[in-house]
Write a protein that holds these residues in place. Structure first.
Motif, PDB file in Angstrom:
ATOM      1  N   GLN A 168      50.742  26.653  38.615  1.00 37.06           N
ATOM      2  CA  GLN A 168      49.823  26.353  37.521  1.00 37.06           C
ATOM      3  C   GLN A 168      49.844  24.864  37.174  1.00 37.06           C
ATOM      4  N   PHE A 169      51.045  24.328  37.158  1.00 42.35           N
ATOM      5  CA  PHE A 169      51.221  22.903  36.846  1.00 42.35           C
ATOM      6  C   PHE A 169      50.437  22.049  37.830  1.00 42.35           C
ATOM      7  N   PHE A 170      50.668  22.294  39.117  1.00 36.30           N
ATOM      8  CA  PHE A 170      50.039  21.435  40.121  1.00 36.30           C
ATOM      9  C   PHE A 170      48.550  21.716  40.249  1.00 36.30           C
ATOM     10  N   GLN A 171      48.171  22.952  39.972  1.00 39.46           N
ATOM     11  CA  GLN A 171      46.741  23.270  40.019  1.00 39.46           C
ATOM     12  C   GLN A 171      45.994  22.474  38.949  1.00 39.46           C
ATOM     13  N   ALA A 172      46.552  22.463  37.734  1.00 39.41           N
ATOM     14  CA  ALA A 172      45.930  21.706  36.648  1.00 39.41           C
ATOM     15  C   ALA A 172      45.853  20.228  37.004  1.00 39.41           C
ATOM     16  N   LEU A 173      46.907  19.752  37.660  1.00 40.83           N
ATOM     17  CA  LEU A 173      46.955  18.343  38.027  1.00 40.83           C
ATOM     18  C   LEU A 173      45.869  18.023  39.040  1.00 40.83           C
TER      19      LEU A 173
END
Lengths: 253, 256, 267
Positions: free
Chosen positions: B183-188
């Motif tokens: 989720q973190f990297f997707q948002a990034l």
């Protein structure tokens, strides 16, 4: 000694630092191939005077010529050709601490003659050989005593085959034996290569053994200009005081 | 009252003198750029040394940066339940602003300070004069290669630091806010374009130049023995910080 | 061949990571030991010396801090406004939101980083010069405990004046941000200059951070200075170590206090 073709001519040189006058109208000539001493007490601006020749100090007024070329007012870049012909040996020798003795001498060769470092080292070894310092090649400057350091500094200054060498207090801070050996090196170099040597010093023993000519500075003025023999018999009170104060040590050496 | 005015005037004069000195350093360096007259071996040597000197400290700083960004936002994230934004704001602030700035400050404290104290020491021992007498241009041999190394090195460190900061931020988000890595990297990746990343790299290049010029100026103008070396280093760190924030301000607000 | 490439690509970086870790651990230990010595010597502190150091840290860094924080304020408000325009289109929360962030995070941290550069480096240079010229040993011979004489006043001075200069720096940043927001993005004065978001716990976190940084920067810098060895070069290295060391300490404490504040707010 007014010859037709002096190597360096200082005329009416004025230098002041922060409003304090150091030289107020000094004029003198240095003859080609001579060993010319510039003497005077500490703080009289002897080193300052010779540093004008290589553009480390810029005079406020006057004219200085090197081999007929006016150097006052030259830009830093315009000084580079002059410096390659007129080298200087610093008082503290000022070798590059991270380089070996051999590389200290080879570095200017490699940089100026467009040769590989191997060729430059070869040439540097020859220069060191001529100054009896070949055996020091691989050592670092920090491991040498002050006398040997000065020897290497002279080798580095000779690396570019200059026609003139400026020595800033070459024997100050050396023990008597190292000082006399340095004197001999200066003389040998002068004879072997025919370079003009300007020696800033207050060492009367040096003057006596290797000097051809001496200029004595005091309080921003030239007080004596002539051969050493006449210097020791001069009547000028400032010169007499200087000679007498130093003569006791001359007798002992 | 008058003494305050006097002090202000004195400060103004000193700042102007330093700014002029830095402009001279910059001019002389640029002058030697075309045709290139720098020492390429010194460039490689400087790059290697600067990398070795600053990698650990930059890694540590970057890790702190990423984590601090997550921690600062944690309250808001919880308050508004926007767990899907953590990667986005962490990446945005780190890439564009905080990463380059903190890395720049550390770089000036480490590499810039070293360069200043080295030049200052060389000046005190007359080694700079010895180079000049050997008809060797100090700018070509020492200054241009090292300033170039600082420019390249800062940009590379920003890239490296960004990666570490994001990694540390992701771990921190996982531990504190239970935000999954995906989720973190997707948002990034979804919300940030290459520009957000490149603006930071561009800042790295600019900061490297600033630190190079400032540290050279204070090194070349150091006065007064070994205490003078310390003073020069101190002045360098302070002036670099002001210059970095000033350039940052210009790059964010004037040249948008 | 495999073991060799593995050692190059994996083990060697790991080994140097381990070395850095060990080295860092030793430095932290040394700083903490100095901190313990400061605590033991606290009763001998002289008010005049503390006041002197507080002035040294605060007054003499004022100009520098004001300039830097003015830039910081403008940069942050411009960045935030650009973002807010893109996402929500509402600029009315920029002022109070920025105020809260300043109080909790940016004012203490950035001001402390600047003090590390301005004051920390100076402390290390001064103490380092004393150390390498054996003046610290001379103090010991006069039976003056160097730590109570040299380090305690600096630590207590930092503790007193760091919060004050953080307040000044934060105020400057807030005002300069207001100017940038008004003239760059047309944010109204009344909507910007609001403090409504700031709650007591924010102030508490900000103050704790400022106080902790006020102790950490002089402590780390004194340690860097007192551990200087070997002439002018050693003094230069000590100065660098002070800046880097106290900056890292500030960032680390910032992280710790931030996390602690978050945890405290949840309960």
């Amino acid at each position: 000694m007014a010859s037709a073709n002096p190597h360096m001519v200082f005329s009416d040189v004025h230098i002041a630092f922060a409003g304090k006058s150091v030289h107020a109208g000094v004029s003198l000539q240095v003859q080609r191939g001579s060993v010319h001493f510039i003497m005077g007490q500490s703080g009289v601006g002897k080193s300052v005077l010779i540093k004008t020749l290589v553009g480390l100090v810029h005079p406020d007024r006057g004219s200085i010529t090197f081999d007929g070329t006016e150097v006052v007012g030259l830009s830093e870049a315009a000084f580079f050709p002059i410096r390659r012909r007129c080298q200087m040996v610093f008082q503290q020798a000022t070798l590059f601490g991270s380089l070996s003795v051999l590389d200290n001498v080879a570095m200017p060769i490699a940089r100026h003659e467009q040769v590989s470092m191997a060729v430059a080292r070869q040439r540097a070894a020859e220069v060191l050989e001529s100054l009896h310092a070949r055996h020091l090649g691989e050592r670092l400057p920090a491991t040498l005593g002050p006398g040997l350091r000065k020897q290497v500094a002279i080798a580095r200054a000779l690396a570019l085959n200059p026609e003139a060498l400026l020595y800033d207090e070459p024997t100050t801070g050396l023990d008597p034996i190292a000082a006399r050996r340095t004197d001999r090196l200066i003389r040998e170099t002068s004879i072997r290569l025919g370079v003009t040597s300007v020696v800033v010093s207050h060492d009367l023993q040096s003057l006596l053994s290797i000097g051809d000519w001496v200029s004595f500075l005091h309080a921003g003025q030239l007080h004596f200009d002539g051969p050493p023999a006449k210097f020791f018999a001069a009547t000028d009170p400032v010169v007499r005081a200087f000679v007498q104060a130093g003569s006791s040590s001359v007798g002992h050496c | 009252m008058w003494s305050l005015l006097y002090a202000l005037g004195q400060t103004g004069l000193a700042v102007a003198a330093d700014a002029g000195g830095m402009a001279m350093v910059l001019g002389r360096t640029l002058q030697r750029l075309g045709p290139p007259r720098g020492d390429s071996r010194e460039l490689v040597r400087a790059l290697k040394r600067y990398g070795e000197e600053s990698l650990p400290i930059v890694a540590l700083t970057a890790a702190f940066t990423g984590m601090i960004m997550v921690v600062q936002g944690a309250t808001y994230v919880q308050q508004y339940g926007v767990y899907n934004l953590v990667g986005r704001y962490t990446g945005f602030t780190t890439f564009r602003e905080v990463g380059p700035m903190l890395i720049g400050l550390m770089f000036s404290g480490r590499v810039g300070a070293h360069h200043t104290s080295e030049l200052a020491t060389m000046r005190m021992t007359e080694e700079l004069d010895a180079l000049r007498v050997l008809a060797i241009d100090v700018y070509e041999t020492l200054i241009l290669p090292r300033i170039l190394a600082m420019v390249v090195g800062m940009a590379a460190l920003v890239v490296f630091g960004d990666l570490i900061a994001i990694g540390a931020g992701a771990v921190c988000a996982r531990l504190m806010l239970q935000v999954e890595y995906a989720q973190f990297f997707q948002a990034l990746l979804e919300h940030l374009g290459p520009m957000d990343f490149l603006i930071g790299v561009q800042k790295g290049l600019a900061y490297g130049l600033v630190i190079g010029v400032v540290s050279t100026h204070y090194g070349l103008n150091a006065k007064g023995g070994s205490a003078g070396v310390g003073r020069a280093v101190n002045a360098q760190v302070v002036a670099s910080a002001v210059a970095l924030f000033w350039v940052d301000y210009l790059m964010t607000s004037v040249v948008r | 061949m495999v073991p060799i490439s593995a050692s190059v690509f994996f083990l060697r970086p790991l080994a140097s990571l381990g070395r850095w870790g060990q080295w860092g651990g030793r430095q932290v230990q040394a700083v903490l030991r100095l901190g313990g010595a400061v605590l033991r010597n606290l009763p001998h502190a002289e008010p005049a010396a503390i006041w002197q150091q507080a002035r040294d840290l605060g007054n003499r860094s004022m100009f520098f801090v004001v300039v830097v924080m003015a830039f910081v304020g403008a940069i942050m408000v411009v960045q935030a406004s650009m973002q807010a325009q893109r996402i929500v289109g509402d600029l009315s929360i920029i002022g109070p939101g920025f105020m809260q962030l300043l109080v909790r995070e940016f004012a203490p941290t950035i001001v402390a980083l600047m003090i590390a550069a301005r004051y920390g480096a100076g402390v290390a240079a001064a103490l380092g010069a004393m150390q390498v010229t054996e003046q610290v040993d001379a103090l010991r011979l006069c039976s003056a405990e160097p730590i109570s004489y040299l380090v305690v006043p600096r630590v207590l001075g930092g503790l007193t004046s760091m919060p004050a200069i953080v307040v000044v720096g934060g105020a400057v940043a807030f005002v300069s941000g207001g100017l940038a927001g008004h003239f760059g993005f047309g944010i109204g004065w009344t909507s910007y200059f609001r403090t409504g978001f700031v709650v007591p716990s924010d102030v508490a976190i900000g103050f704790c951070k400022a106080a902790a940084f006020g102790v950490a920067v002089p402590l780390v810098s004194s340690w860097a200075g007192l551990s200087a060895r070997g002439g002018a070069r050693g003094v230069g290295q000590a100065t660098t170590r002070a800046v880097i060391g106290s900056s890292v300490a500030v960032l680390f404490l910032d992280l710790v206090f931030g996390a602690a504040g978050y945890v405290a707010q949840r309960w």
